[in-house]
Design a protein around this motif. Structure first.
Motif, PDB file in Angstrom:
ATOM      1  N   PRO A  83      -0.217  53.902  56.855  1.00 41.95           N
ATOM      2  CA  PRO A  83       0.442  54.436  57.883  1.00 41.95           C
ATOM      3  C   PRO A  83       1.202  53.448  58.846  1.00 41.95           C
ATOM      4  O   PRO A  83       0.730  52.263  59.160  1.00 41.95           O
ATOM      5  CB  PRO A  83      -0.572  55.310  58.678  1.00 41.95           C
ATOM      6  N   LYS A  84       1.988  53.988  59.669  1.00 42.32           N
ATOM      7  CA  LYS A  84       2.744  52.974  60.799  1.00 42.32           C
ATOM      8  C   LYS A  84       1.697  52.824  61.920  1.00 42.32           C
ATOM      9  O   LYS A  84       0.615  53.566  62.050  1.00 42.32           O
ATOM     10  CB  LYS A  84       3.780  53.739  61.222  1.00 42.32           C
ATOM     11  N   ALA A  85       1.833  51.486  62.475  1.00 45.16           N
ATOM     12  CA  ALA A  85       0.977  51.115  63.397  1.00 45.16           C
ATOM     13  C   ALA A  85       0.698  52.235  64.441  1.00 45.16           C
ATOM     14  O   ALA A  85       1.914  52.863  64.958  1.00 45.16           O
ATOM     15  CB  ALA A  85       1.633  50.033  63.829  1.00 45.16           C
ATOM     16  N   PRO A  86      -0.438  52.486  65.028  1.00 47.27           N
ATOM     17  CA  PRO A  86      -0.451  53.216  66.249  1.00 47.27           C
ATOM     18  C   PRO A  86       0.063  52.796  67.398  1.00 47.27           C
ATOM     19  O   PRO A  86       0.547  51.597  67.342  1.00 47.27           O
ATOM     20  CB  PRO A  86      -2.096  53.281  66.244  1.00 47.27           C
ATOM     21  N   ALA A  87       0.331  53.717  68.408  1.00 43.21           N
ATOM     22  CA  ALA A  87       0.888  53.436  69.300  1.00 43.21           C
ATOM     23  C   ALA A  87       0.507  52.373  70.267  1.00 43.21           C
ATOM     24  O   ALA A  87       1.217  51.568  70.864  1.00 43.21           O
ATOM     25  CB  ALA A  87       1.436  54.713  70.399  1.00 43.21           C
ATOM     26  N   GLY A  88      -0.865  52.250  70.246  1.00 43.72           N
ATOM     27  CA  GLY A  88      -1.469  50.952  71.233  1.00 43.72           C
ATOM     28  C   GLY A  88      -1.446  49.764  70.454  1.00 43.72           C
ATOM     29  O   GLY A  88      -1.757  48.704  71.015  1.00 43.72           O
ATOM     30  N   GLU A  89      -1.002  49.606  69.153  1.00 39.24           N
ATOM     31  CA  GLU A  89      -1.188  48.413  68.419  1.00 39.24           C
ATOM     32  C   GLU A  89       0.311  47.793  68.521  1.00 39.24           C
ATOM     33  O   GLU A  89       1.588  48.418  68.267  1.00 39.24           O
ATOM     34  CB  GLU A  89      -1.461  48.581  66.858  1.00 39.24           C
ATOM     35  N   THR A  90       0.412  46.276  68.968  1.00 40.45           N
ATOM     36  CA  THR A  90       1.417  45.783  69.041  1.00 40.45           C
ATOM     37  C   THR A  90       2.112  45.457  67.672  1.00 40.45           C
ATOM     38  O   THR A  90       1.419  45.381  66.725  1.00 40.45           O
ATOM     39  CB  THR A  90       1.285  44.589  70.071  1.00 40.45           C
ATOM     40  N   ARG A  91       3.291  44.923  67.692  1.00 41.04           N
ATOM     41  CA  ARG A  91       3.843  44.255  66.564  1.00 41.04           C
ATOM     42  C   ARG A  91       3.150  42.925  65.991  1.00 41.04           C
ATOM     43  O   ARG A  91       3.170  42.908  64.614  1.00 41.04           O
ATOM     44  CB  ARG A  91       5.380  43.992  66.757  1.00 41.04           C
ATOM     45  N   ARG A  92       2.800  42.258  66.761  1.00 39.12           N
ATOM     46  CA  ARG A  92       2.145  41.024  66.172  1.00 39.12           C
ATOM     47  C   ARG A  92       0.919  41.128  65.582  1.00 39.12           C
ATOM     48  O   ARG A  92       0.331  40.786  64.864  1.00 39.12           O
ATOM     49  CB  ARG A  92       2.010  39.855  67.399  1.00 39.12           C
ATOM     50  N   GLN A  93      -0.103  42.279  66.016  1.00 38.63           N
ATOM     51  CA  GLN A  93      -1.033  42.585  65.701  1.00 38.63           C
ATOM     52  C   GLN A  93      -1.133  43.325  64.105  1.00 38.63           C
ATOM     53  O   GLN A  93      -1.761  43.001  63.327  1.00 38.63           O
ATOM     54  CB  GLN A  93      -1.697  43.742  66.509  1.00 38.63           C
ATOM     55  N   ARG A  94       0.002  43.952  64.053  1.00 36.24           N
ATOM     56  CA  ARG A  94       0.177  44.520  62.938  1.00 36.24           C
ATOM     57  C   ARG A  94       0.784  43.225  61.789  1.00 36.24           C
ATOM     58  O   ARG A  94       0.270  43.196  60.472  1.00 36.24           O
ATOM     59  CB  ARG A  94       1.346  45.575  62.576  1.00 36.24           C
ATOM     60  N   ARG A  95       1.622  42.389  62.302  1.00 37.59           N
ATOM     61  CA  ARG A  95       1.977  41.445  61.538  1.00 37.59           C
ATOM     62  C   ARG A  95       0.879  40.357  61.027  1.00 37.59           C
ATOM     63  O   ARG A  95       0.971  39.944  60.083  1.00 37.59           O
ATOM     64  CB  ARG A  95       3.227  40.470  62.292  1.00 37.59           C
ATOM     65  N   ARG A  96      -0.117  40.208  61.846  1.00 37.50           N
ATOM     66  CA  ARG A  96      -1.217  39.261  61.660  1.00 37.50           C
ATOM     67  C   ARG A  96      -1.939  40.008  60.278  1.00 37.50           C
ATOM     68  O   ARG A  96      -2.811  39.015  59.687  1.00 37.50           O
ATOM     69  CB  ARG A  96      -2.108  39.115  62.643  1.00 37.50           C
TER      70      ARG A  96
END
Length: 589
Positions: free
Chosen positions: A271-284
């Protein structure tokens, strides 16, 4: 006629008896794994030195009679039970050691079915096949370890890949196997057909993508399908029934190109990243470290995402658009749409005191068990989990905007690399998520345990390995498997026995030995065996500290950088490197 009927009757009777015995065996094995595990053996001590580098490869062979291990010391060790040793429940000893001649870390080692051949892959881009003979594999040890040189045992050397080769997957043949490498290819090798990689073109790969691949899996029940993943936010399901089939009718897709012999028919995403998760957190966490297809049903898939959890998928699920909602707090994700004519296959039952077969969970019965979803969020603190404020004590600030991306020179790879992820292929979303372990430092595999794949297993950066109930996502147990990091977990095919290996930087009394031809103490890397314990108090269970462990893992998984401390950290790192020298141990994971 009567004689024929009598023979048929006897055959049916024997078959029925064999099926009952097998059913009972599977039931007993499943029930045994519901109990607490404890360490029953350590492979590598003063008598059998074991590996002198990190153990990256573990695999059972010959229906569990043998255990293969390989690692950074470029050797393969063959372990078996010593029948003369009655002092232990599982007296595994090293029968043979093969000096492979690889010039870089061994990442995978497998015995090819119906043969005495052993295939290895390593960071030197090579695939090597060895044969030490049937007598060596079946004979006892007599307390001695047989050593084989490369010249004595090597029978094939393949250089088809252009980068580090990470995994081997065997097939029902002593001559066929698959490999995956960081050059973005999956290749099938046939030892019956020889070719010189330096003088003639290698066969066309089964898969070729535009990014690194590092993990590969297929199920013996569906050998035409395999899952591959690596430096990508997706796992890919490929169908190698490429010729003479209507893929549009079966999967709703077309063959993409002629650069490979298979077709990607599904992508497994999140699922898409939650609202509180930043782009770099998901990229990691846009990297998949482990993939495993179920051997018991042929359609379930596990993927382990770096800096994230383990996800469960099914090849039976219809693709859906990525949900815009946040990742759910419960480990149980809403199931995708099932194919109606296959829905009966989903009703698997897990033997034991609680029935986890269905997707509907009785809240009252599961409330007393550890939950790795919402309970983890609660125990980590509501403020921290929602806002990730500045840690005043450490002076660390979480990534929360694009300014720091620009400040540190990061660019969003999605903008340029999305076309590398086969965007035309439909995406299947997960059924379930298993969290609590920390997967950041090294490449960790994921596995099933139990005859019906009742448990999901994963290593962790905290030196533990985690077990979850597959159907519910409820934590089953946490066990100390290494003083540093657990990478590999392999369950025995017929016994309630689990082999674990990782990175152990601690010199222990039983693992420090002087070899006859050396004057220095060699750190022996050990791997361990776990089994159900008759003692209710397991010496290596850490389940009672599950809340603290998972809270710590969740906190350390979140990427944190000090904007004003980068220069200081780099200077300290350079100074430490100059003082200590490069750390050669367990490098290039």
């Amino acid at each position: 006629m009567s004689n024929g009927c009598s023979l048929q009757f006897q055959y049916n009777k024997c078959l029925s008896s064999s099926l009952r015995v097998e059913k009972l065996r599977r039931l007993q094995l499943s029930q045994a794994l519901q109990h607490t595990l404890d360490r029953v053996s350590v492979l590598g001590d003063q008598d059998s030195h074991g590996h002198t580098g990190c153990v990256n490869a573990l695999s059972w062979a010959r229906n569990g009679e043998l255990l293969l291990s390989g690692g950074d010391d470029t050797t393969v060790r063959i372990w078996g039970i010593d029948p003369a040793d009655t002092s232990k429940d599982y007296p595994f000893v090293c029968r043979s050691v093969i000096h492979t001649g690889h010039t870089a870390n061994i990442f995978s080692a497998q015995m090819l079915p119906y043969s005495s051949r052993i295939a290895t892959v390593a960071g030197d881009h090579q695939i090597r096949v060895f044969d030490i003979g049937e007598a060596t594999l079946t004979s006892g040890t007599n307390g001695k370890e047989t050593s084989y040189s490369t010249r004595q045992s090597l029978i094939h050397k393949l250089r088809c890949h252009d980068d580090r080769v990470k995994r081997i997957v065997t097939e029902h043949s002593p001559d066929l196997f698959l490999t995956v490498a960081e050059d973005g290819t999956v290749r099938q090798h046939d030892l019956r057909t020889s070719h010189d990689c330096r003088r003639e073109p290698c066969p066309i790969p089964l898969v070729k993508v535009n990014h690194e691949l590092s993990t590969l899996s297929l199920s013996p029940l569906t050998p035409h399908l395999f899952v591959v993943a690596g430096e990508s936010p997706f796992g890919y399901l490929f169908d190698r029934r490429h010729v003479g089939r209507n893929l549009r009718t079966e999967w709703g897709t077309y063959a993409l190109d002629d650069s490979s012999l298979t077709t990607c028919v599904r992508r497994f995403g999140r699922p898409k990243a939650p609202a509180g998760e930043t782009r770099r957190q998901r990229r990691r966490s846009e990297h998949i470290t482990g993939a495993r297809m179920s051997a018991s049903n042929g359609h379930e898939v596990r993927l382990a995402f770096s800096s994230d959890g383990v996800y469960l998928y099914s090849t039976y699920d219809d693709p859906e658009d990525e949900r815009t909602s946040s990742s759910p707090s419960s480990p149980l994700l809403p199931s995708n749409t099932k194919l109606e004519h296959k829905s009966s296959l989903e009703k698997e039952k897990t033997p034991g005191p609680t029935d986890y077969g269905g997707m509907d969970i009785d809240a009252e019965s599961s409330s007393s068990q550890l939950n790795t979803g919402s309970d983890l969020a609660e125990c980590s603190g509501s403020e921290e989990s929602q806002t990730d404020p500045i840690d005043q004590e450490d002076g660390m600030i979480d990534d929360d905007d694009d300014d720091e991306d620009n400040y540190l020179g990061f660019e969003d790879p999605r903008q340029d690399a999305e076309s590398n992820y086969l965007p035309s292929v439909s995406v299947v979303l997960p059924r379930q998520r298993y969290s609590g372990a920390r997967n950041v430092a090294t490449i960790k595999d994921v596995n099933f345990l139990g005859p019906n794949d009742e448990l999901v297993a994963s290593g962790s950066d905290d030196g533990n390995f985690f077990l979850w109930h597959k159907a519910t996502g409820v934590l089953h147990g946490i066990y100390e498997g290494d003083s540093s990091v657990v990478n590999m977990i392999e369950g025995h095919p017929y016994l309630p026995l689990v082999a674990v290996s990782g990175i152990d930087h601690t010199v222990k009394a039983s693992t420090c030995a002087l070899l006859p031809y050396q004057n220095t103490c060699v750190l022996t890397q050990i791997h361990q065996l776990f089994a159900p314990s008759n003692n209710p108090l397991s010496h290596f269970s850490r389940t009672e500290n599950a809340t603290t462990i998972m809270e710590s893992n969740a906190r350390l998984t979140r990427p944190q950088l000090s904007r004003y401390g980068i220069a200081t950290l780099l200077a300290q790192a350079r100074l430490q490197l100059a003082l200590d020298g490069p750390n050669e141990e367990c490098r290039n994971q």
